[in-house]
Design a protein around this motif. Structure first.
Motif, mmCIF file in Angstrom:
data_model
loop_
_atom_site.group_PDB
_atom_site.id
_atom_site.type_symbol
_atom_site.label_atom_id
_atom_site.label_comp_id
_atom_site.label_asym_id
_atom_site.label_seq_id
_atom_site.Cartn_x
_atom_site.Cartn_y
_atom_site.Cartn_z
ATOM 1 N N MET A 1 0.953 -1.278 -0.358
ATOM 2 C CA MET A 1 0.274 0.132 -0.114
ATOM 3 C C MET A 1 0.977 1.470 -0.030
ATOM 4 N N THR A 2 0.737 2.246 -0.959
ATOM 5 C CA THR A 2 1.910 3.899 -1.310
ATOM 6 C C THR A 2 0.727 4.444 -0.249
ATOM 7 N N ALA A 3 1.864 5.076 0.669
ATOM 8 C CA ALA A 3 0.964 6.050 1.478
ATOM 9 C C ALA A 3 -0.531 6.684 1.000
ATOM 10 N N GLU A 4 -0.322 7.325 -0.789
ATOM 11 C CA GLU A 4 -1.332 7.657 -0.568
ATOM 12 C C GLU A 4 -2.676 7.493 -0.501
ATOM 13 N N ASN A 5 -2.645 6.048 -1.226
ATOM 14 C CA ASN A 5 -3.253 5.404 -0.996
ATOM 15 C C ASN A 5 -4.081 5.614 0.131
ATOM 16 N N ALA A 6 -2.869 5.302 1.223
ATOM 17 C CA ALA A 6 -3.727 4.735 2.612
ATOM 18 C C ALA A 6 -4.390 6.633 2.681
ATOM 19 N N ALA A 7 -3.588 7.358 2.900
ATOM 20 C CA ALA A 7 -4.177 8.877 2.931
ATOM 21 C C ALA A 7 -5.509 9.227 2.053
ATOM 22 N N ARG A 8 -5.668 8.679 1.671
ATOM 23 C CA ARG A 8 -7.136 8.602 0.611
ATOM 24 C C ARG A 8 -8.395 8.240 1.145
ATOM 25 N N LYS A 9 -9.664 8.130 0.927
ATOM 26 C CA LYS A 9 -10.864 7.294 1.458
ATOM 27 C C LYS A 9 -10.435 6.481 0.169
ATOM 28 N N HIS A 10 -11.072 5.271 0.487
ATOM 29 C CA HIS A 10 -11.512 4.062 -0.341
ATOM 30 C C HIS A 10 -12.838 3.644 -0.576
ATOM 31 N N LEU A 11 -13.269 3.948 0.135
ATOM 32 C CA LEU A 11 -14.831 3.155 0.375
ATOM 33 C C LEU A 11 -16.574 4.625 -0.013
ATOM 34 N N LEU A 12 -16.522 3.847 -1.363
ATOM 35 C CA LEU A 12 -17.595 5.110 -1.420
ATOM 36 C C LEU A 12 -18.785 5.595 -0.504
ATOM 37 N N LYS A 13 -18.718 4.964 0.472
ATOM 38 C CA LYS A 13 -19.473 5.303 1.297
ATOM 39 C C LYS A 13 -19.322 6.871 1.885
ATOM 40 N N ASP A 14 -18.231 6.937 1.973
ATOM 41 C CA ASP A 14 -17.426 7.828 2.911
ATOM 42 C C ASP A 14 -17.429 9.265 2.565
ATOM 43 N N MET A 15 -17.812 8.991 1.207
ATOM 44 C CA MET A 15 -17.210 10.255 0.254
ATOM 45 C C MET A 15 -18.624 11.376 0.061
ATOM 46 N N THR A 16 -18.233 12.291 -0.239
ATOM 47 C CA THR A 16 -19.223 13.563 -0.907
ATOM 48 C C THR A 16 -19.055 13.187 -2.010
ATOM 49 N N PHE A 17 -20.207 13.817 -2.706
ATOM 50 C CA PHE A 17 -20.134 13.614 -4.262
ATOM 51 C C PHE A 17 -18.896 14.179 -4.957
ATOM 52 N N ILE A 18 -18.558 15.406 -4.611
ATOM 53 C CA ILE A 18 -17.230 15.909 -4.867
ATOM 54 C C ILE A 18 -16.783 15.038 -5.033
ATOM 55 N N GLU A 19 -16.215 14.371 -3.429
ATOM 56 C CA GLU A 19 -15.015 14.140 -4.019
ATOM 57 C C GLU A 19 -15.024 13.170 -4.756
ATOM 58 N N PHE A 20 -16.201 12.370 -5.452
ATOM 59 C CA PHE A 20 -16.219 11.016 -5.938
ATOM 60 C C PHE A 20 -16.129 11.680 -7.190
ATOM 61 N N LYS A 21 -16.691 12.609 -7.611
ATOM 62 C CA LYS A 21 -16.522 13.249 -8.641
ATOM 63 C C LYS A 21 -15.307 13.380 -9.104
ATOM 64 N N ASP A 22 -14.480 14.355 -8.758
ATOM 65 C CA ASP A 22 -12.961 14.764 -8.531
ATOM 66 C C ASP A 22 -12.278 13.206 -9.335
ATOM 67 N N ARG A 23 -12.615 12.195 -8.043
ATOM 68 C CA ARG A 23 -11.846 10.930 -8.712
ATOM 69 C C ARG A 23 -12.086 10.031 -9.902
ATOM 70 N N LEU A 24 -12.801 10.843 -11.006
ATOM 71 C CA LEU A 24 -13.826 10.190 -12.172
ATOM 72 C C LEU A 24 -12.334 10.336 -12.668
ATOM 73 N N GLU A 25 -11.881 11.761 -11.923
ATOM 74 C CA GLU A 25 -10.809 12.144 -13.186
ATOM 75 C C GLU A 25 -9.645 11.285 -13.385
ATOM 76 N N GLU A 26 -9.416 9.969 -11.941
ATOM 77 C CA GLU A 26 -7.787 9.433 -12.636
ATOM 78 C C GLU A 26 -8.920 7.878 -12.953
ATOM 79 N N ASP A 27 -10.088 7.988 -13.511
ATOM 80 C CA ASP A 27 -10.379 6.985 -14.084
ATOM 81 C C ASP A 27 -10.384 5.162 -13.252
ATOM 82 N N PRO A 28 -10.527 5.447 -11.886
ATOM 83 C CA PRO A 28 -10.686 4.801 -11.088
ATOM 84 C C PRO A 28 -11.339 2.956 -11.426
ATOM 85 N N VAL A 29 -10.609 2.102 -10.680
ATOM 86 C CA VAL A 29 -11.846 0.971 -10.306
ATOM 87 C C VAL A 29 -12.247 1.069 -9.290
ATOM 88 N N ILE A 30 -13.624 0.038 -9.316
ATOM 89 C CA ILE A 30 -15.011 0.631 -8.404
ATOM 90 C C ILE A 30 -14.927 -0.939 -8.336
#
Length: 271
Positions: free
Chosen positions: A1-30
């Motif tokens: 696990m990278t330090a970057e991964n550990a510092a970010r939210k990884h559960l969708l239920k914990d995110m605001t919709f703004i935070e999730f929209k920002d993550r879409l720019e990364e083309d994430p795996v769901i």
């Protein structure tokens, strides 16, 4: 696990919709995780989806993916004879899973993995992911969680039994429960070996059929046709928290490696 991964939210239920929209720019795996509410023998709680939920979060954290909330009910009709289970009809299960997937694909998300914590779900999952391939040109892998443990690990964990330790009411779930939720376990309720049932004058073969002249013949077996104590296979008395920890560590590492590989692929089929 990278330090970057550990510092970010990884559960969708914990995110605001703004935070999730920002993550879409990364083309994430769901990660869409599925489980079941069913008996697990006399010692373990019925909500086995809790195990898959924990592992989904750890896999997402380790790999940088995003874990969607788990769908806790599955297709487990052979447990319908035991009170406390909550089984979905096949058409209901397929509709729910399709809706879950399309809530992401409708927003242009294409990298989706199904993490399945109940083996009985898979024939219906297969129908849905084939439909997604056929209708949307999208490849969606499914990781059948408890089937990923290799034979050599079974031999390491259970030198006397090997893969015979695998079974409903036995390992891997009993050991993983002892590791993740020891406060919920009632190992003192384990009964002595239960006699396995017969149907049509032949011995049952797990929860899938009966055995005739060394071969398995498919039959509508319920868990209560197979056994009275809910332990359809394996040896839960030999389970332990230490074994559960090894299983969890292996599965999280394996699945995170697959997620990392998948994140670099294009799941869209060329037109």
């Amino acid at each position: 696990m990278t330090a970057e991964n550990a510092a970010r939210k990884h559960l969708l239920k914990d995110m605001t919709f703004i935070e999730f929209k920002d993550r879409l720019e990364e083309d994430p795996v769901i990660i869409i995780s599925l489980g079941s509410q069913e008996e697990q023998g006399p010692a373990a709680p019925m909500g086995d989806y809790m195990l898959t939920d924990v592992l989904s979060g750890r896999i997402a954290e380790k790999s940088g993916a995003i874990a969607a909330p788990i769908m806790p009910f599955g297709y487990a009709d052979y447990f319908r004879t035991v009170p406390g289970g909550m089984q979905l009809r096949p058409e209901t299960f397929c509709s729910i899973l399709t809706d879950m997937i399309e809530n992401f694909t409708d927003h242009g998300i294409s990298k989706i993995i199904v993490l399945n914590g109940h083996s009985g779900n898979y024939p219906l999952i297969d129908q849905v992911i084939r439909k997604m391939k056929r209708e949307k040109g999208l490849l969606i892998p499914c990781l059948n969680l408890w089937r990923l443990i290799p034979a050599d690990m079974w031999q390491e964990l259970h030198p006397e039994l090997g893969m015979k330790a695998f079974g409903h009411g036995g390992d891997p779930l009993t050991s993983v429960y002892l590791h993740l939720f020891p406060e919920l376990m009632r190992m003192e309720l384990l009964s002595s070996e239960d006699k396995k049932g017969e149907m049509l004058g032949l011995p049952t073969a797990g929860l899938a059929g009966i055995r005739f002249q060394g071969n398995e013949v498919a039959l509508a077996v319920d868990v209560t046709d197979r056994c009275a104590n809910g332990v359809a296979g394996g040896e839960p008395a030999q389970s332990s928290a230490e074994k559960g920890e090894k299983i969890v560590d292996y599965l999280v590492g394996y699945c995170a490696d697959f997620v990392s590989h998948f994140s670099k692929q294009n799941p869209k089929i060329a037109a």
